[in-house]
Design an enzyme around this catalytic site. Structure first.
Site, PDB file in Angstrom:
ATOM      1  N   GLU A 234       0.886  -1.171   0.000  1.00  0.00           N
ATOM      2  CA  GLU A 234       0.000   0.000   0.000  1.00  0.00           C
ATOM      3  C   GLU A 234       0.914   1.208   0.000  1.00  0.00           C
ATOM      4  OE1 GLU A 234      -1.132   3.203   1.448  1.00  0.00           O
ATOM      5  OE2 GLU A 234      -1.862   2.196   3.236  1.00  0.00           O
TER       6      GLU A 234
ATOM      7  N   CYS B 176      -2.532   7.936   4.860  1.00  0.00           N
ATOM      8  CA  CYS B 176      -2.508   7.576   3.438  1.00  0.00           C
ATOM      9  C   CYS B 176      -3.823   7.923   2.753  1.00  0.00           C
ATOM     10  CB  CYS B 176      -2.188   6.091   3.266  1.00  0.00           C
ATOM     11  SG  CYS B 176      -3.205   4.998   4.255  1.00  0.00           S
TER      12      CYS B 176
END
Length: 494
Positions: free
Chosen positions: A228, A265
């Protein structure tokens, strides 16, 4: 200074993991769930020392750390419940029929083998040593070798000791869980290319995740890398909503952009809307609200330095103007929002790169076609937010259909920061936000990353795994001849 683990020690740890994998193959889903719940107990039992140490290492407030600690224990419990329910065994049974040439077919999922987990810097509990990657891999039946993040070494050690204590209490092989330390790129590369490692889990920068992916792809036996790697998480604001809620939307956007000093994020780094009177009201409110944001230290010097560098790169681009930049203190990320035109945003790829921290770009569009072009050009995202009324959605259905293909989570109003640890959460999106958009790293479905299917054809019942036996001793739901069935199979014998 974090101690560098030697390659000799790494080799030893990996061999221990290989041996532990043989042990885990013979554990039941209930035994692994019991182990996971015990880890949750151990994490909950960690006292003020953990919070004090982590606060000193990360500058994260104690209230945030207390909540993240509870989330981390909750992850282990929710994943354990899902594992015990047999959800990720995905047991499939197609019984022998006279017309079938292949006879009796039964399939289920098993763990893929030793997994290397790279700890993240911005979530020292929930995405690090004892985070969701570790929990989901062990739940799948895979030993874990954690590469500790150098930003919080003491925190990582405390969490590693907690898991190791449970391994010892259960009498399980030590290789179920190993803790590797070091700051060099070489350690990560060595772990990734080791022939006995079967998967990688990573949360961090694009450069770091892509480097691991490339190494894993070049192996003689390539392995999956579940990386990720961040996202700009654009917000598309449509006209009807903006006209009625410009001020409220600006407040909501700034709150999300600066939450946790922008160190998420899912931070909404880009705001896109049509120019006009309501757009101007949005901008004016941004200027007011950002001045209310108190300066807060970023996680560590590395993140602060990267924030300053990447922010400077964005500010140096042509045809951008600073809307507002908050006052700041040393090592604090000063919240900054800039504005540019749709044409400049489309033609300058630098402006589509993530700036990890409290930094936003407002893109002023002249026409609906500008919005459409930006949607088409967008790279893969973790999230995309649609700030809209129902009428806006109806009027922009084609654009929204395009955006659906560009993200893992599509929001209707609200802001993307924060994820819930539930089955329906998707934390993962098309490249470059992640290396495999089919999976999530948040929620019990994270376990799916670390299993593979095995099919048994015409095997005697006594030799089948419990998940596939006629009596269904684990009492799990199985797909039998295309129908969900939780009972035992009463087969005729000859």
């Amino acid at each position: 200074m974090m101690e560098e683990t030697s390659t000799q020690n790494i080799d030893k740890r990996i061999q221990m993991a290989v041996e532990a994998f043989r042990f885990l193959k013979n554990t039941t889903i209930n035994e692994r769930a019991e182990f996971m719940n015990a880890v949750a107990d151990q994490i909950e039992a960690l006292g003020e020392e953990l919070l004090t140490v982590t606060h000193a290492e990360t500058s994260l407030p104690l209230a945030r750390l207390t909540g993240e600690k509870a989330r981390t224990a909750g992850q282990w419990r929710s994943y354990a419940k899902a594992v015990a329910a047999g959800i990720y065994t995905e047991a499939r049974i197609d019984l022998a029929q006279p017309e079938k040439q292949k006879g009796d077919l039964r399939k289920y999922n098993v763990g893929i083998g030793p997994v290397v987990v790279f700890g993240a810097s911005n979530f020292p509990f929930a995405f690090s040593t004892a985070g969701g990657d570790t929990a989901s891999a062990i739940g799948a039946g895979c030993p874990v070798i954690i590469k500790a993040h150098p930003a919080h070494p003491q925190t990582s050690q405390i969490m590693a000791d907690a898991i190791s204590a449970v391994v010892k209490a259960f009498g399980w092989p030590e290789g179920i869980f190993s803790h590797i330390t070091g700051t060099s790129y070489e350690i990560g590369a060595y772990l990734t290319q080791h022939p006995d490692i079967r998967a990688i889990a990573f949360t961090g920068s694009f450069n770091g995740g892509k480097a691991l992916f490339d190494i894993a792809s070049r192996r003689e036996n390539p392995i999956p890398v579940f990386a990720e790697m961040g996202s700009i998480n654009p917000v598309f604001a449509f006209q009807n909503l903006l006209e009625t809620k410009a001020e409220a939307l600006a407040k909501e956007y700034i709150t999300s952009l600066t939450l946790g000093v922008g160190q998420f994020c899912t931070n909404p780094g880009v705001f896109i809307a049509l120019k006009g009177e309501s757009f101007n009201r949005f901008i004016n409110t941004l200027k007011e609200e950002i001045q209310k944001v108190a300066p807060v230290k970023m996680l560590h010097k590395g993140i602060f330095d990267n924030f300053e560098k990447n922010k400077s790169i964005a500010l140096e681009q042509p045809d951008v103007e600073i809307i507002v930049s908050a006052e700041t203190e040393s090592s604090s990320g000063n919240a900054t929002v800039i504005k540019t035109s749709a044409g400049n945003f489309l033609n300058n790829p630098v402006l589509s790169e993530e700036v990890f921290g409290p930094f936003g770009i407002v893109v002023a569009c002249e026409t609906d076609e500008d919005l459409m072009q930006i949607a088409r050009q967008l790279k893969g995202q973790l999230t995309i937010t649609i700030a809209a009324t129902h009428e806006d959605v109806r009027d922009n259905s084609t654009l929204i259909t395009i955006l659906k293909d560009k993200c893992g989570r599509l929001l209707f109003n609200g802001m993307p920061t924060g994820v819930e640890v539930v089955y329906s959460m998707q934390h993962g999106g098309p490249f470059p936000s992640t290396t495999d958009s089919r999976f999530t790293s948040v929620g019990p479905d994270a376990v799916k990353r670390f299993v593979r299917p095995v099919c048994f054809q015409n095997w005697p019942d006594e030799f089948l795994p419990d998940e596939l036996k006629n009596e269904n001793p684990l009492q799990i739901s199985r797909m039998v001849d295309g129908t969900v069935n939780s009972g035992s199979l009463k087969l005729q014998t000859t």
